[in-house]
Design an enzyme around this catalytic site. Structure first.
Site, PDB file in Angstrom:
ATOM      1  N   THR A  16       0.847  -1.193   0.000  1.00  0.00           N
ATOM      2  CA  THR A  16       0.000   0.000   0.000  1.00  0.00           C
ATOM      3  C   THR A  16       0.878   1.238   0.000  1.00  0.00           C
ATOM      4  O   THR A  16       1.739   1.405   0.867  1.00  0.00           O
ATOM      5  CB  THR A  16      -0.962   0.010   1.205  1.00  0.00           C
ATOM      6  OG1 THR A  16      -1.692   1.235   1.227  1.00  0.00           O
ATOM      7  CG2 THR A  16      -0.225  -0.139   2.530  1.00  0.00           C
ATOM      8  N   HIS A  38       1.635 -11.699  14.189  1.00  0.00           N
ATOM      9  CA  HIS A  38       2.638 -12.201  15.123  1.00  0.00           C
ATOM     10  C   HIS A  38       2.441 -13.670  15.471  1.00  0.00           C
ATOM     11  O   HIS A  38       3.281 -14.282  16.158  1.00  0.00           O
ATOM     12  CB  HIS A  38       2.595 -11.359  16.408  1.00  0.00           C
ATOM     13  CG  HIS A  38       3.901 -11.306  17.134  1.00  0.00           C
ATOM     14  ND1 HIS A  38       4.993 -12.067  16.779  1.00  0.00           N
ATOM     15  CD2 HIS A  38       4.300 -10.578  18.221  1.00  0.00           C
ATOM     16  CE1 HIS A  38       5.996 -11.826  17.598  1.00  0.00           C
ATOM     17  NE2 HIS A  38       5.599 -10.915  18.489  1.00  0.00           N
TER      18      HIS A  38
END
Length: 599
Positions: A513, A569
């Site tokens: 992005t 994560h």
């Protein structure tokens, strides 16, 4: 000479298709892009359009027969290979076929011949037919209408919501003209009309959700729909004339002539001379001579003056072709003309944007319902944040050498590829190469397994009026800077124009992005499932930096950019993220992209 109609590729995994219905018979006249047959695959039911105008001479694959992609389905020629026109004389058949090939419009020349023999016995209907431009060639189908169904819009898309009808009942529509807008959980798209005609009935209202394959509306034949508006005056001016033309049966050539939009009156005279082939080129030949000096008249005949490459380039550069003066032969607009126009627009636009006062939005103080796309994005964003453990790591990259390389090659790059060279293709290639070295950043979670994709498919975030969409550049690590720049520009343009295919939004493994396109230094982008990471690229800025000059620290003007990697994560640790970003940074700071430019 005949043209073979082959079964085109209908998707990456589609290898064969079944002919469900032929829309034309041997001997029928077909127009370019007119529906020829219907094909069914395990993913989609669709129409196959005719690649050329002419006469269907031979059908090679019967209905309910399954063939592979690339197989020859039929042959279209000038009609000399068919026996359908044998009802008339050889001269009449040749003239009818030649007229049908040169002038789009006659769908079934064999049908008008039979009524031609009966018209003298029924003089009353004859003037009505002549008054309707002697040829609503598909009068019977007009009453029945053809169903417009919701096509397949992706492998996992089962339904769609009608967000807006672009046409109303009674409106005329052309082949491939947008008919309505459909919203799904993956894409908002327009549904084009499969044939020319009149919208007879709307069966699904706006905001109503229906399943794939449902009938949305019906369209009747439009062969005579556009003609009455153009030929009404001639019909009224000479109401007594129709009795004479039917006798020598000129209704047969008149039907194709009506479909020619501009030269309605001259076309009627052409079949009488029985030389339609020379007449057809005569009109285009005369057209260039008049508008050539003006250059701007090219929009009236883009097929003559503007090539698809130039049209695509103009769309990418936001250049209005009607304002461009062509410097090519006969006033033809060339690629260089569009590039010069784009450059001329850039400076004034930038200055105007800097000086323009802030406009107050009309949305201020109002309440608006969420669009379907916005609802889907909201649901996916919340689900992603709830189901994953996301955090962001940010690094600063010195791209001074890369900026110098870009400045050095950008003009040549634009001239050779037609695309502006931004930093984004460099960031995309560097990210794709780093993903190959650290595939955990490209991986997905499926249950208690970590799945490592075999390719690096970059989803590129594109801001549109409807919301954020992410078309995919597949196998980005194997492509050159020129290829990536072209795909990004093309995908972004078609995304904003609502012309993106659903499959072009599928298969992404990692998202890029460009938050710097709106001036942001960096942000903390959200990872969307099933992906595990997204890279945000900030604006490239110049500022003082400390560099080594002969082993001594010195202050110099440098170019910097922030790269922000958000990741899941659950499978990606901070060390994994740091290693990935270090690889991207090293690649960008070295700026060794000369062999990857692709120009």
């Amino acid at each position: 000479m005949s043209t073979s109609v082959v079964l085109p590729a209908l998707g990456e995994s589609v290898t064969e298709g079944t002919v469900t219905r032929w829309l034309k018979n041997v001997g029928d006249t077909v127009n370019e892009d007119e529906g020829l047959l219907e094909i069914s695959t395990d993913k989609v039911d669709t129409e196959i359009p005719s690649p050329v105008s002419g006469v269907l001479e031979e059908i090679m694959v019967a209905e309910d027969e399954t063939v592979e992609v690339g197989a020859v389905l039929a042959r279209i020629g000038d009609g000399t290979g068919t026996s359908a026109p044998a009802e008339g004389s050889a001269a009449e058949a040749s003239a009818a076929e030649q007229s049908g090939a040169e002038q789009s419009g006659a769908e079934q020349p064999a049908e008008p011949e039979a009524p031609a023999a009966e018209e003298p016995a029924a003089p009353a209907p004859a003037p009505e037919e002549a008054g309707a431009a002697a040829g609503p060639t598909t009068t019977a189908p007009a009453s029945a209408g053809k169903d417009i169904v919701l096509p397949e819009l992706g492998e996992s898309v089962t339904e769609g919501t009608v967000t807006r009808w672009l046409k109303q009942v009674g409106d005329e529509v052309a082949v491939d003209e947008p008919l309505l807008e459909i919203s799904t959980d993956k894409v908002d798209t327009e549904i084009p009309s499969p044939l020319a005609g009149i919208l007879q009935e709307i069966l699904v209202a706006e905001d109503e959700t229906v399943e794939v394959g449902s009938v949305l509306g019906r369209i009747g034949s439009g062969a005579a729909a556009a003609a009455p508006a153009e030929t009404a005056a001639p019909a009224e001016a000479a109401p007594t004339a129709p009795a004479a033309p039917p006798a020598p049966a000129p209704a047969q050539p008149a039907a194709p002539a009506v479909a020619a939009p501009a030269p309605a009156a001259p076309a009627a005279a052409v079949p009488a001379s029985a030389v339609p082939a020379p007449a057809a080129p005569a009109t285009p030949a005369a057209a260039p001579a008049t508008p050539a000096p003006a250059g701007t008249a090219t929009t009236d005949d883009e097929a003559t003056y503007v090539t698809p490459l130039v049209r695509r380039l103009a769309a990418q550069q936001d250049v209005d072709l009607s304002t461009v003066h062509g410097t090519g032969v006969g006033g033809r607009i060339r690629k260089e003309d569009v590039l010069r126009a784009a450059e001329a627009m850039a400076a004034p636009s930038a200055a105007a944007a800097a000086a323009a006062p802030v406009e107050v939005s009309p949305l201020r103080g109002t309440a608006q319902p969420m669009t379907r796309l916005r609802k889907v994005l909201a649901e996916r964003a919340v689900a992603s944040m709830q189901q994953t453990a996301q955090l962001t790591t940010v690094v600063e990259v010195d791209v001074t050498a890369l900026a110098a390389l870009r400045d050095h090659v950008k003009d040549d790059f634009l001239a050779k590829t037609g695309n502006k060279l931004s930093f984004l293709p460099f960031f995309a290639l560097a990210a794709a190469e780093a993903l190959q070295a650290f595939p955990i950043v490209n991986a997905t979670v499926e249950g208690d397994q970590i799945v490592y994709p075999a390719s690096e498919n970059l989803s590129i975030a594109v801001d549109t009026d409807r919301g954020l969409l992410t078309p995919v550049v597949h196998d980005a690590g194997t492509k050159s800077i020129a290829q990536i720049a072209h795909e990004i520009a093309d995908l972004a343009a078609r995304t904003r124009e609502n012309k993106l295919k659903p499959d072009e939004l599928a298969g992404g493994t990692f998202t890029l992005t460009n938050t710097g396109s709106r001036g942001a230094l960096f942000d903390t982008p959200v990872v969307f499932l099933p992906q595990s990471a997204i890279l945000g690229t900030g604006i490239v800025v110049k500022r003082p930096g400390i560099v080594k000059v002969d082993g001594v620290d010195a202050i110099a003007v440098r170019s910097y950019v922030y790269l922000a990697l958000s990741y899941d994560h659950r499978i990606i640790d901070g060390a994994d993220a740091a290693r990935f970003l270090a690889a991207v940074s090293t690649r960008l700071e070295a700026a060794a992209f000369d062999a990857n430019l692709g120009i």
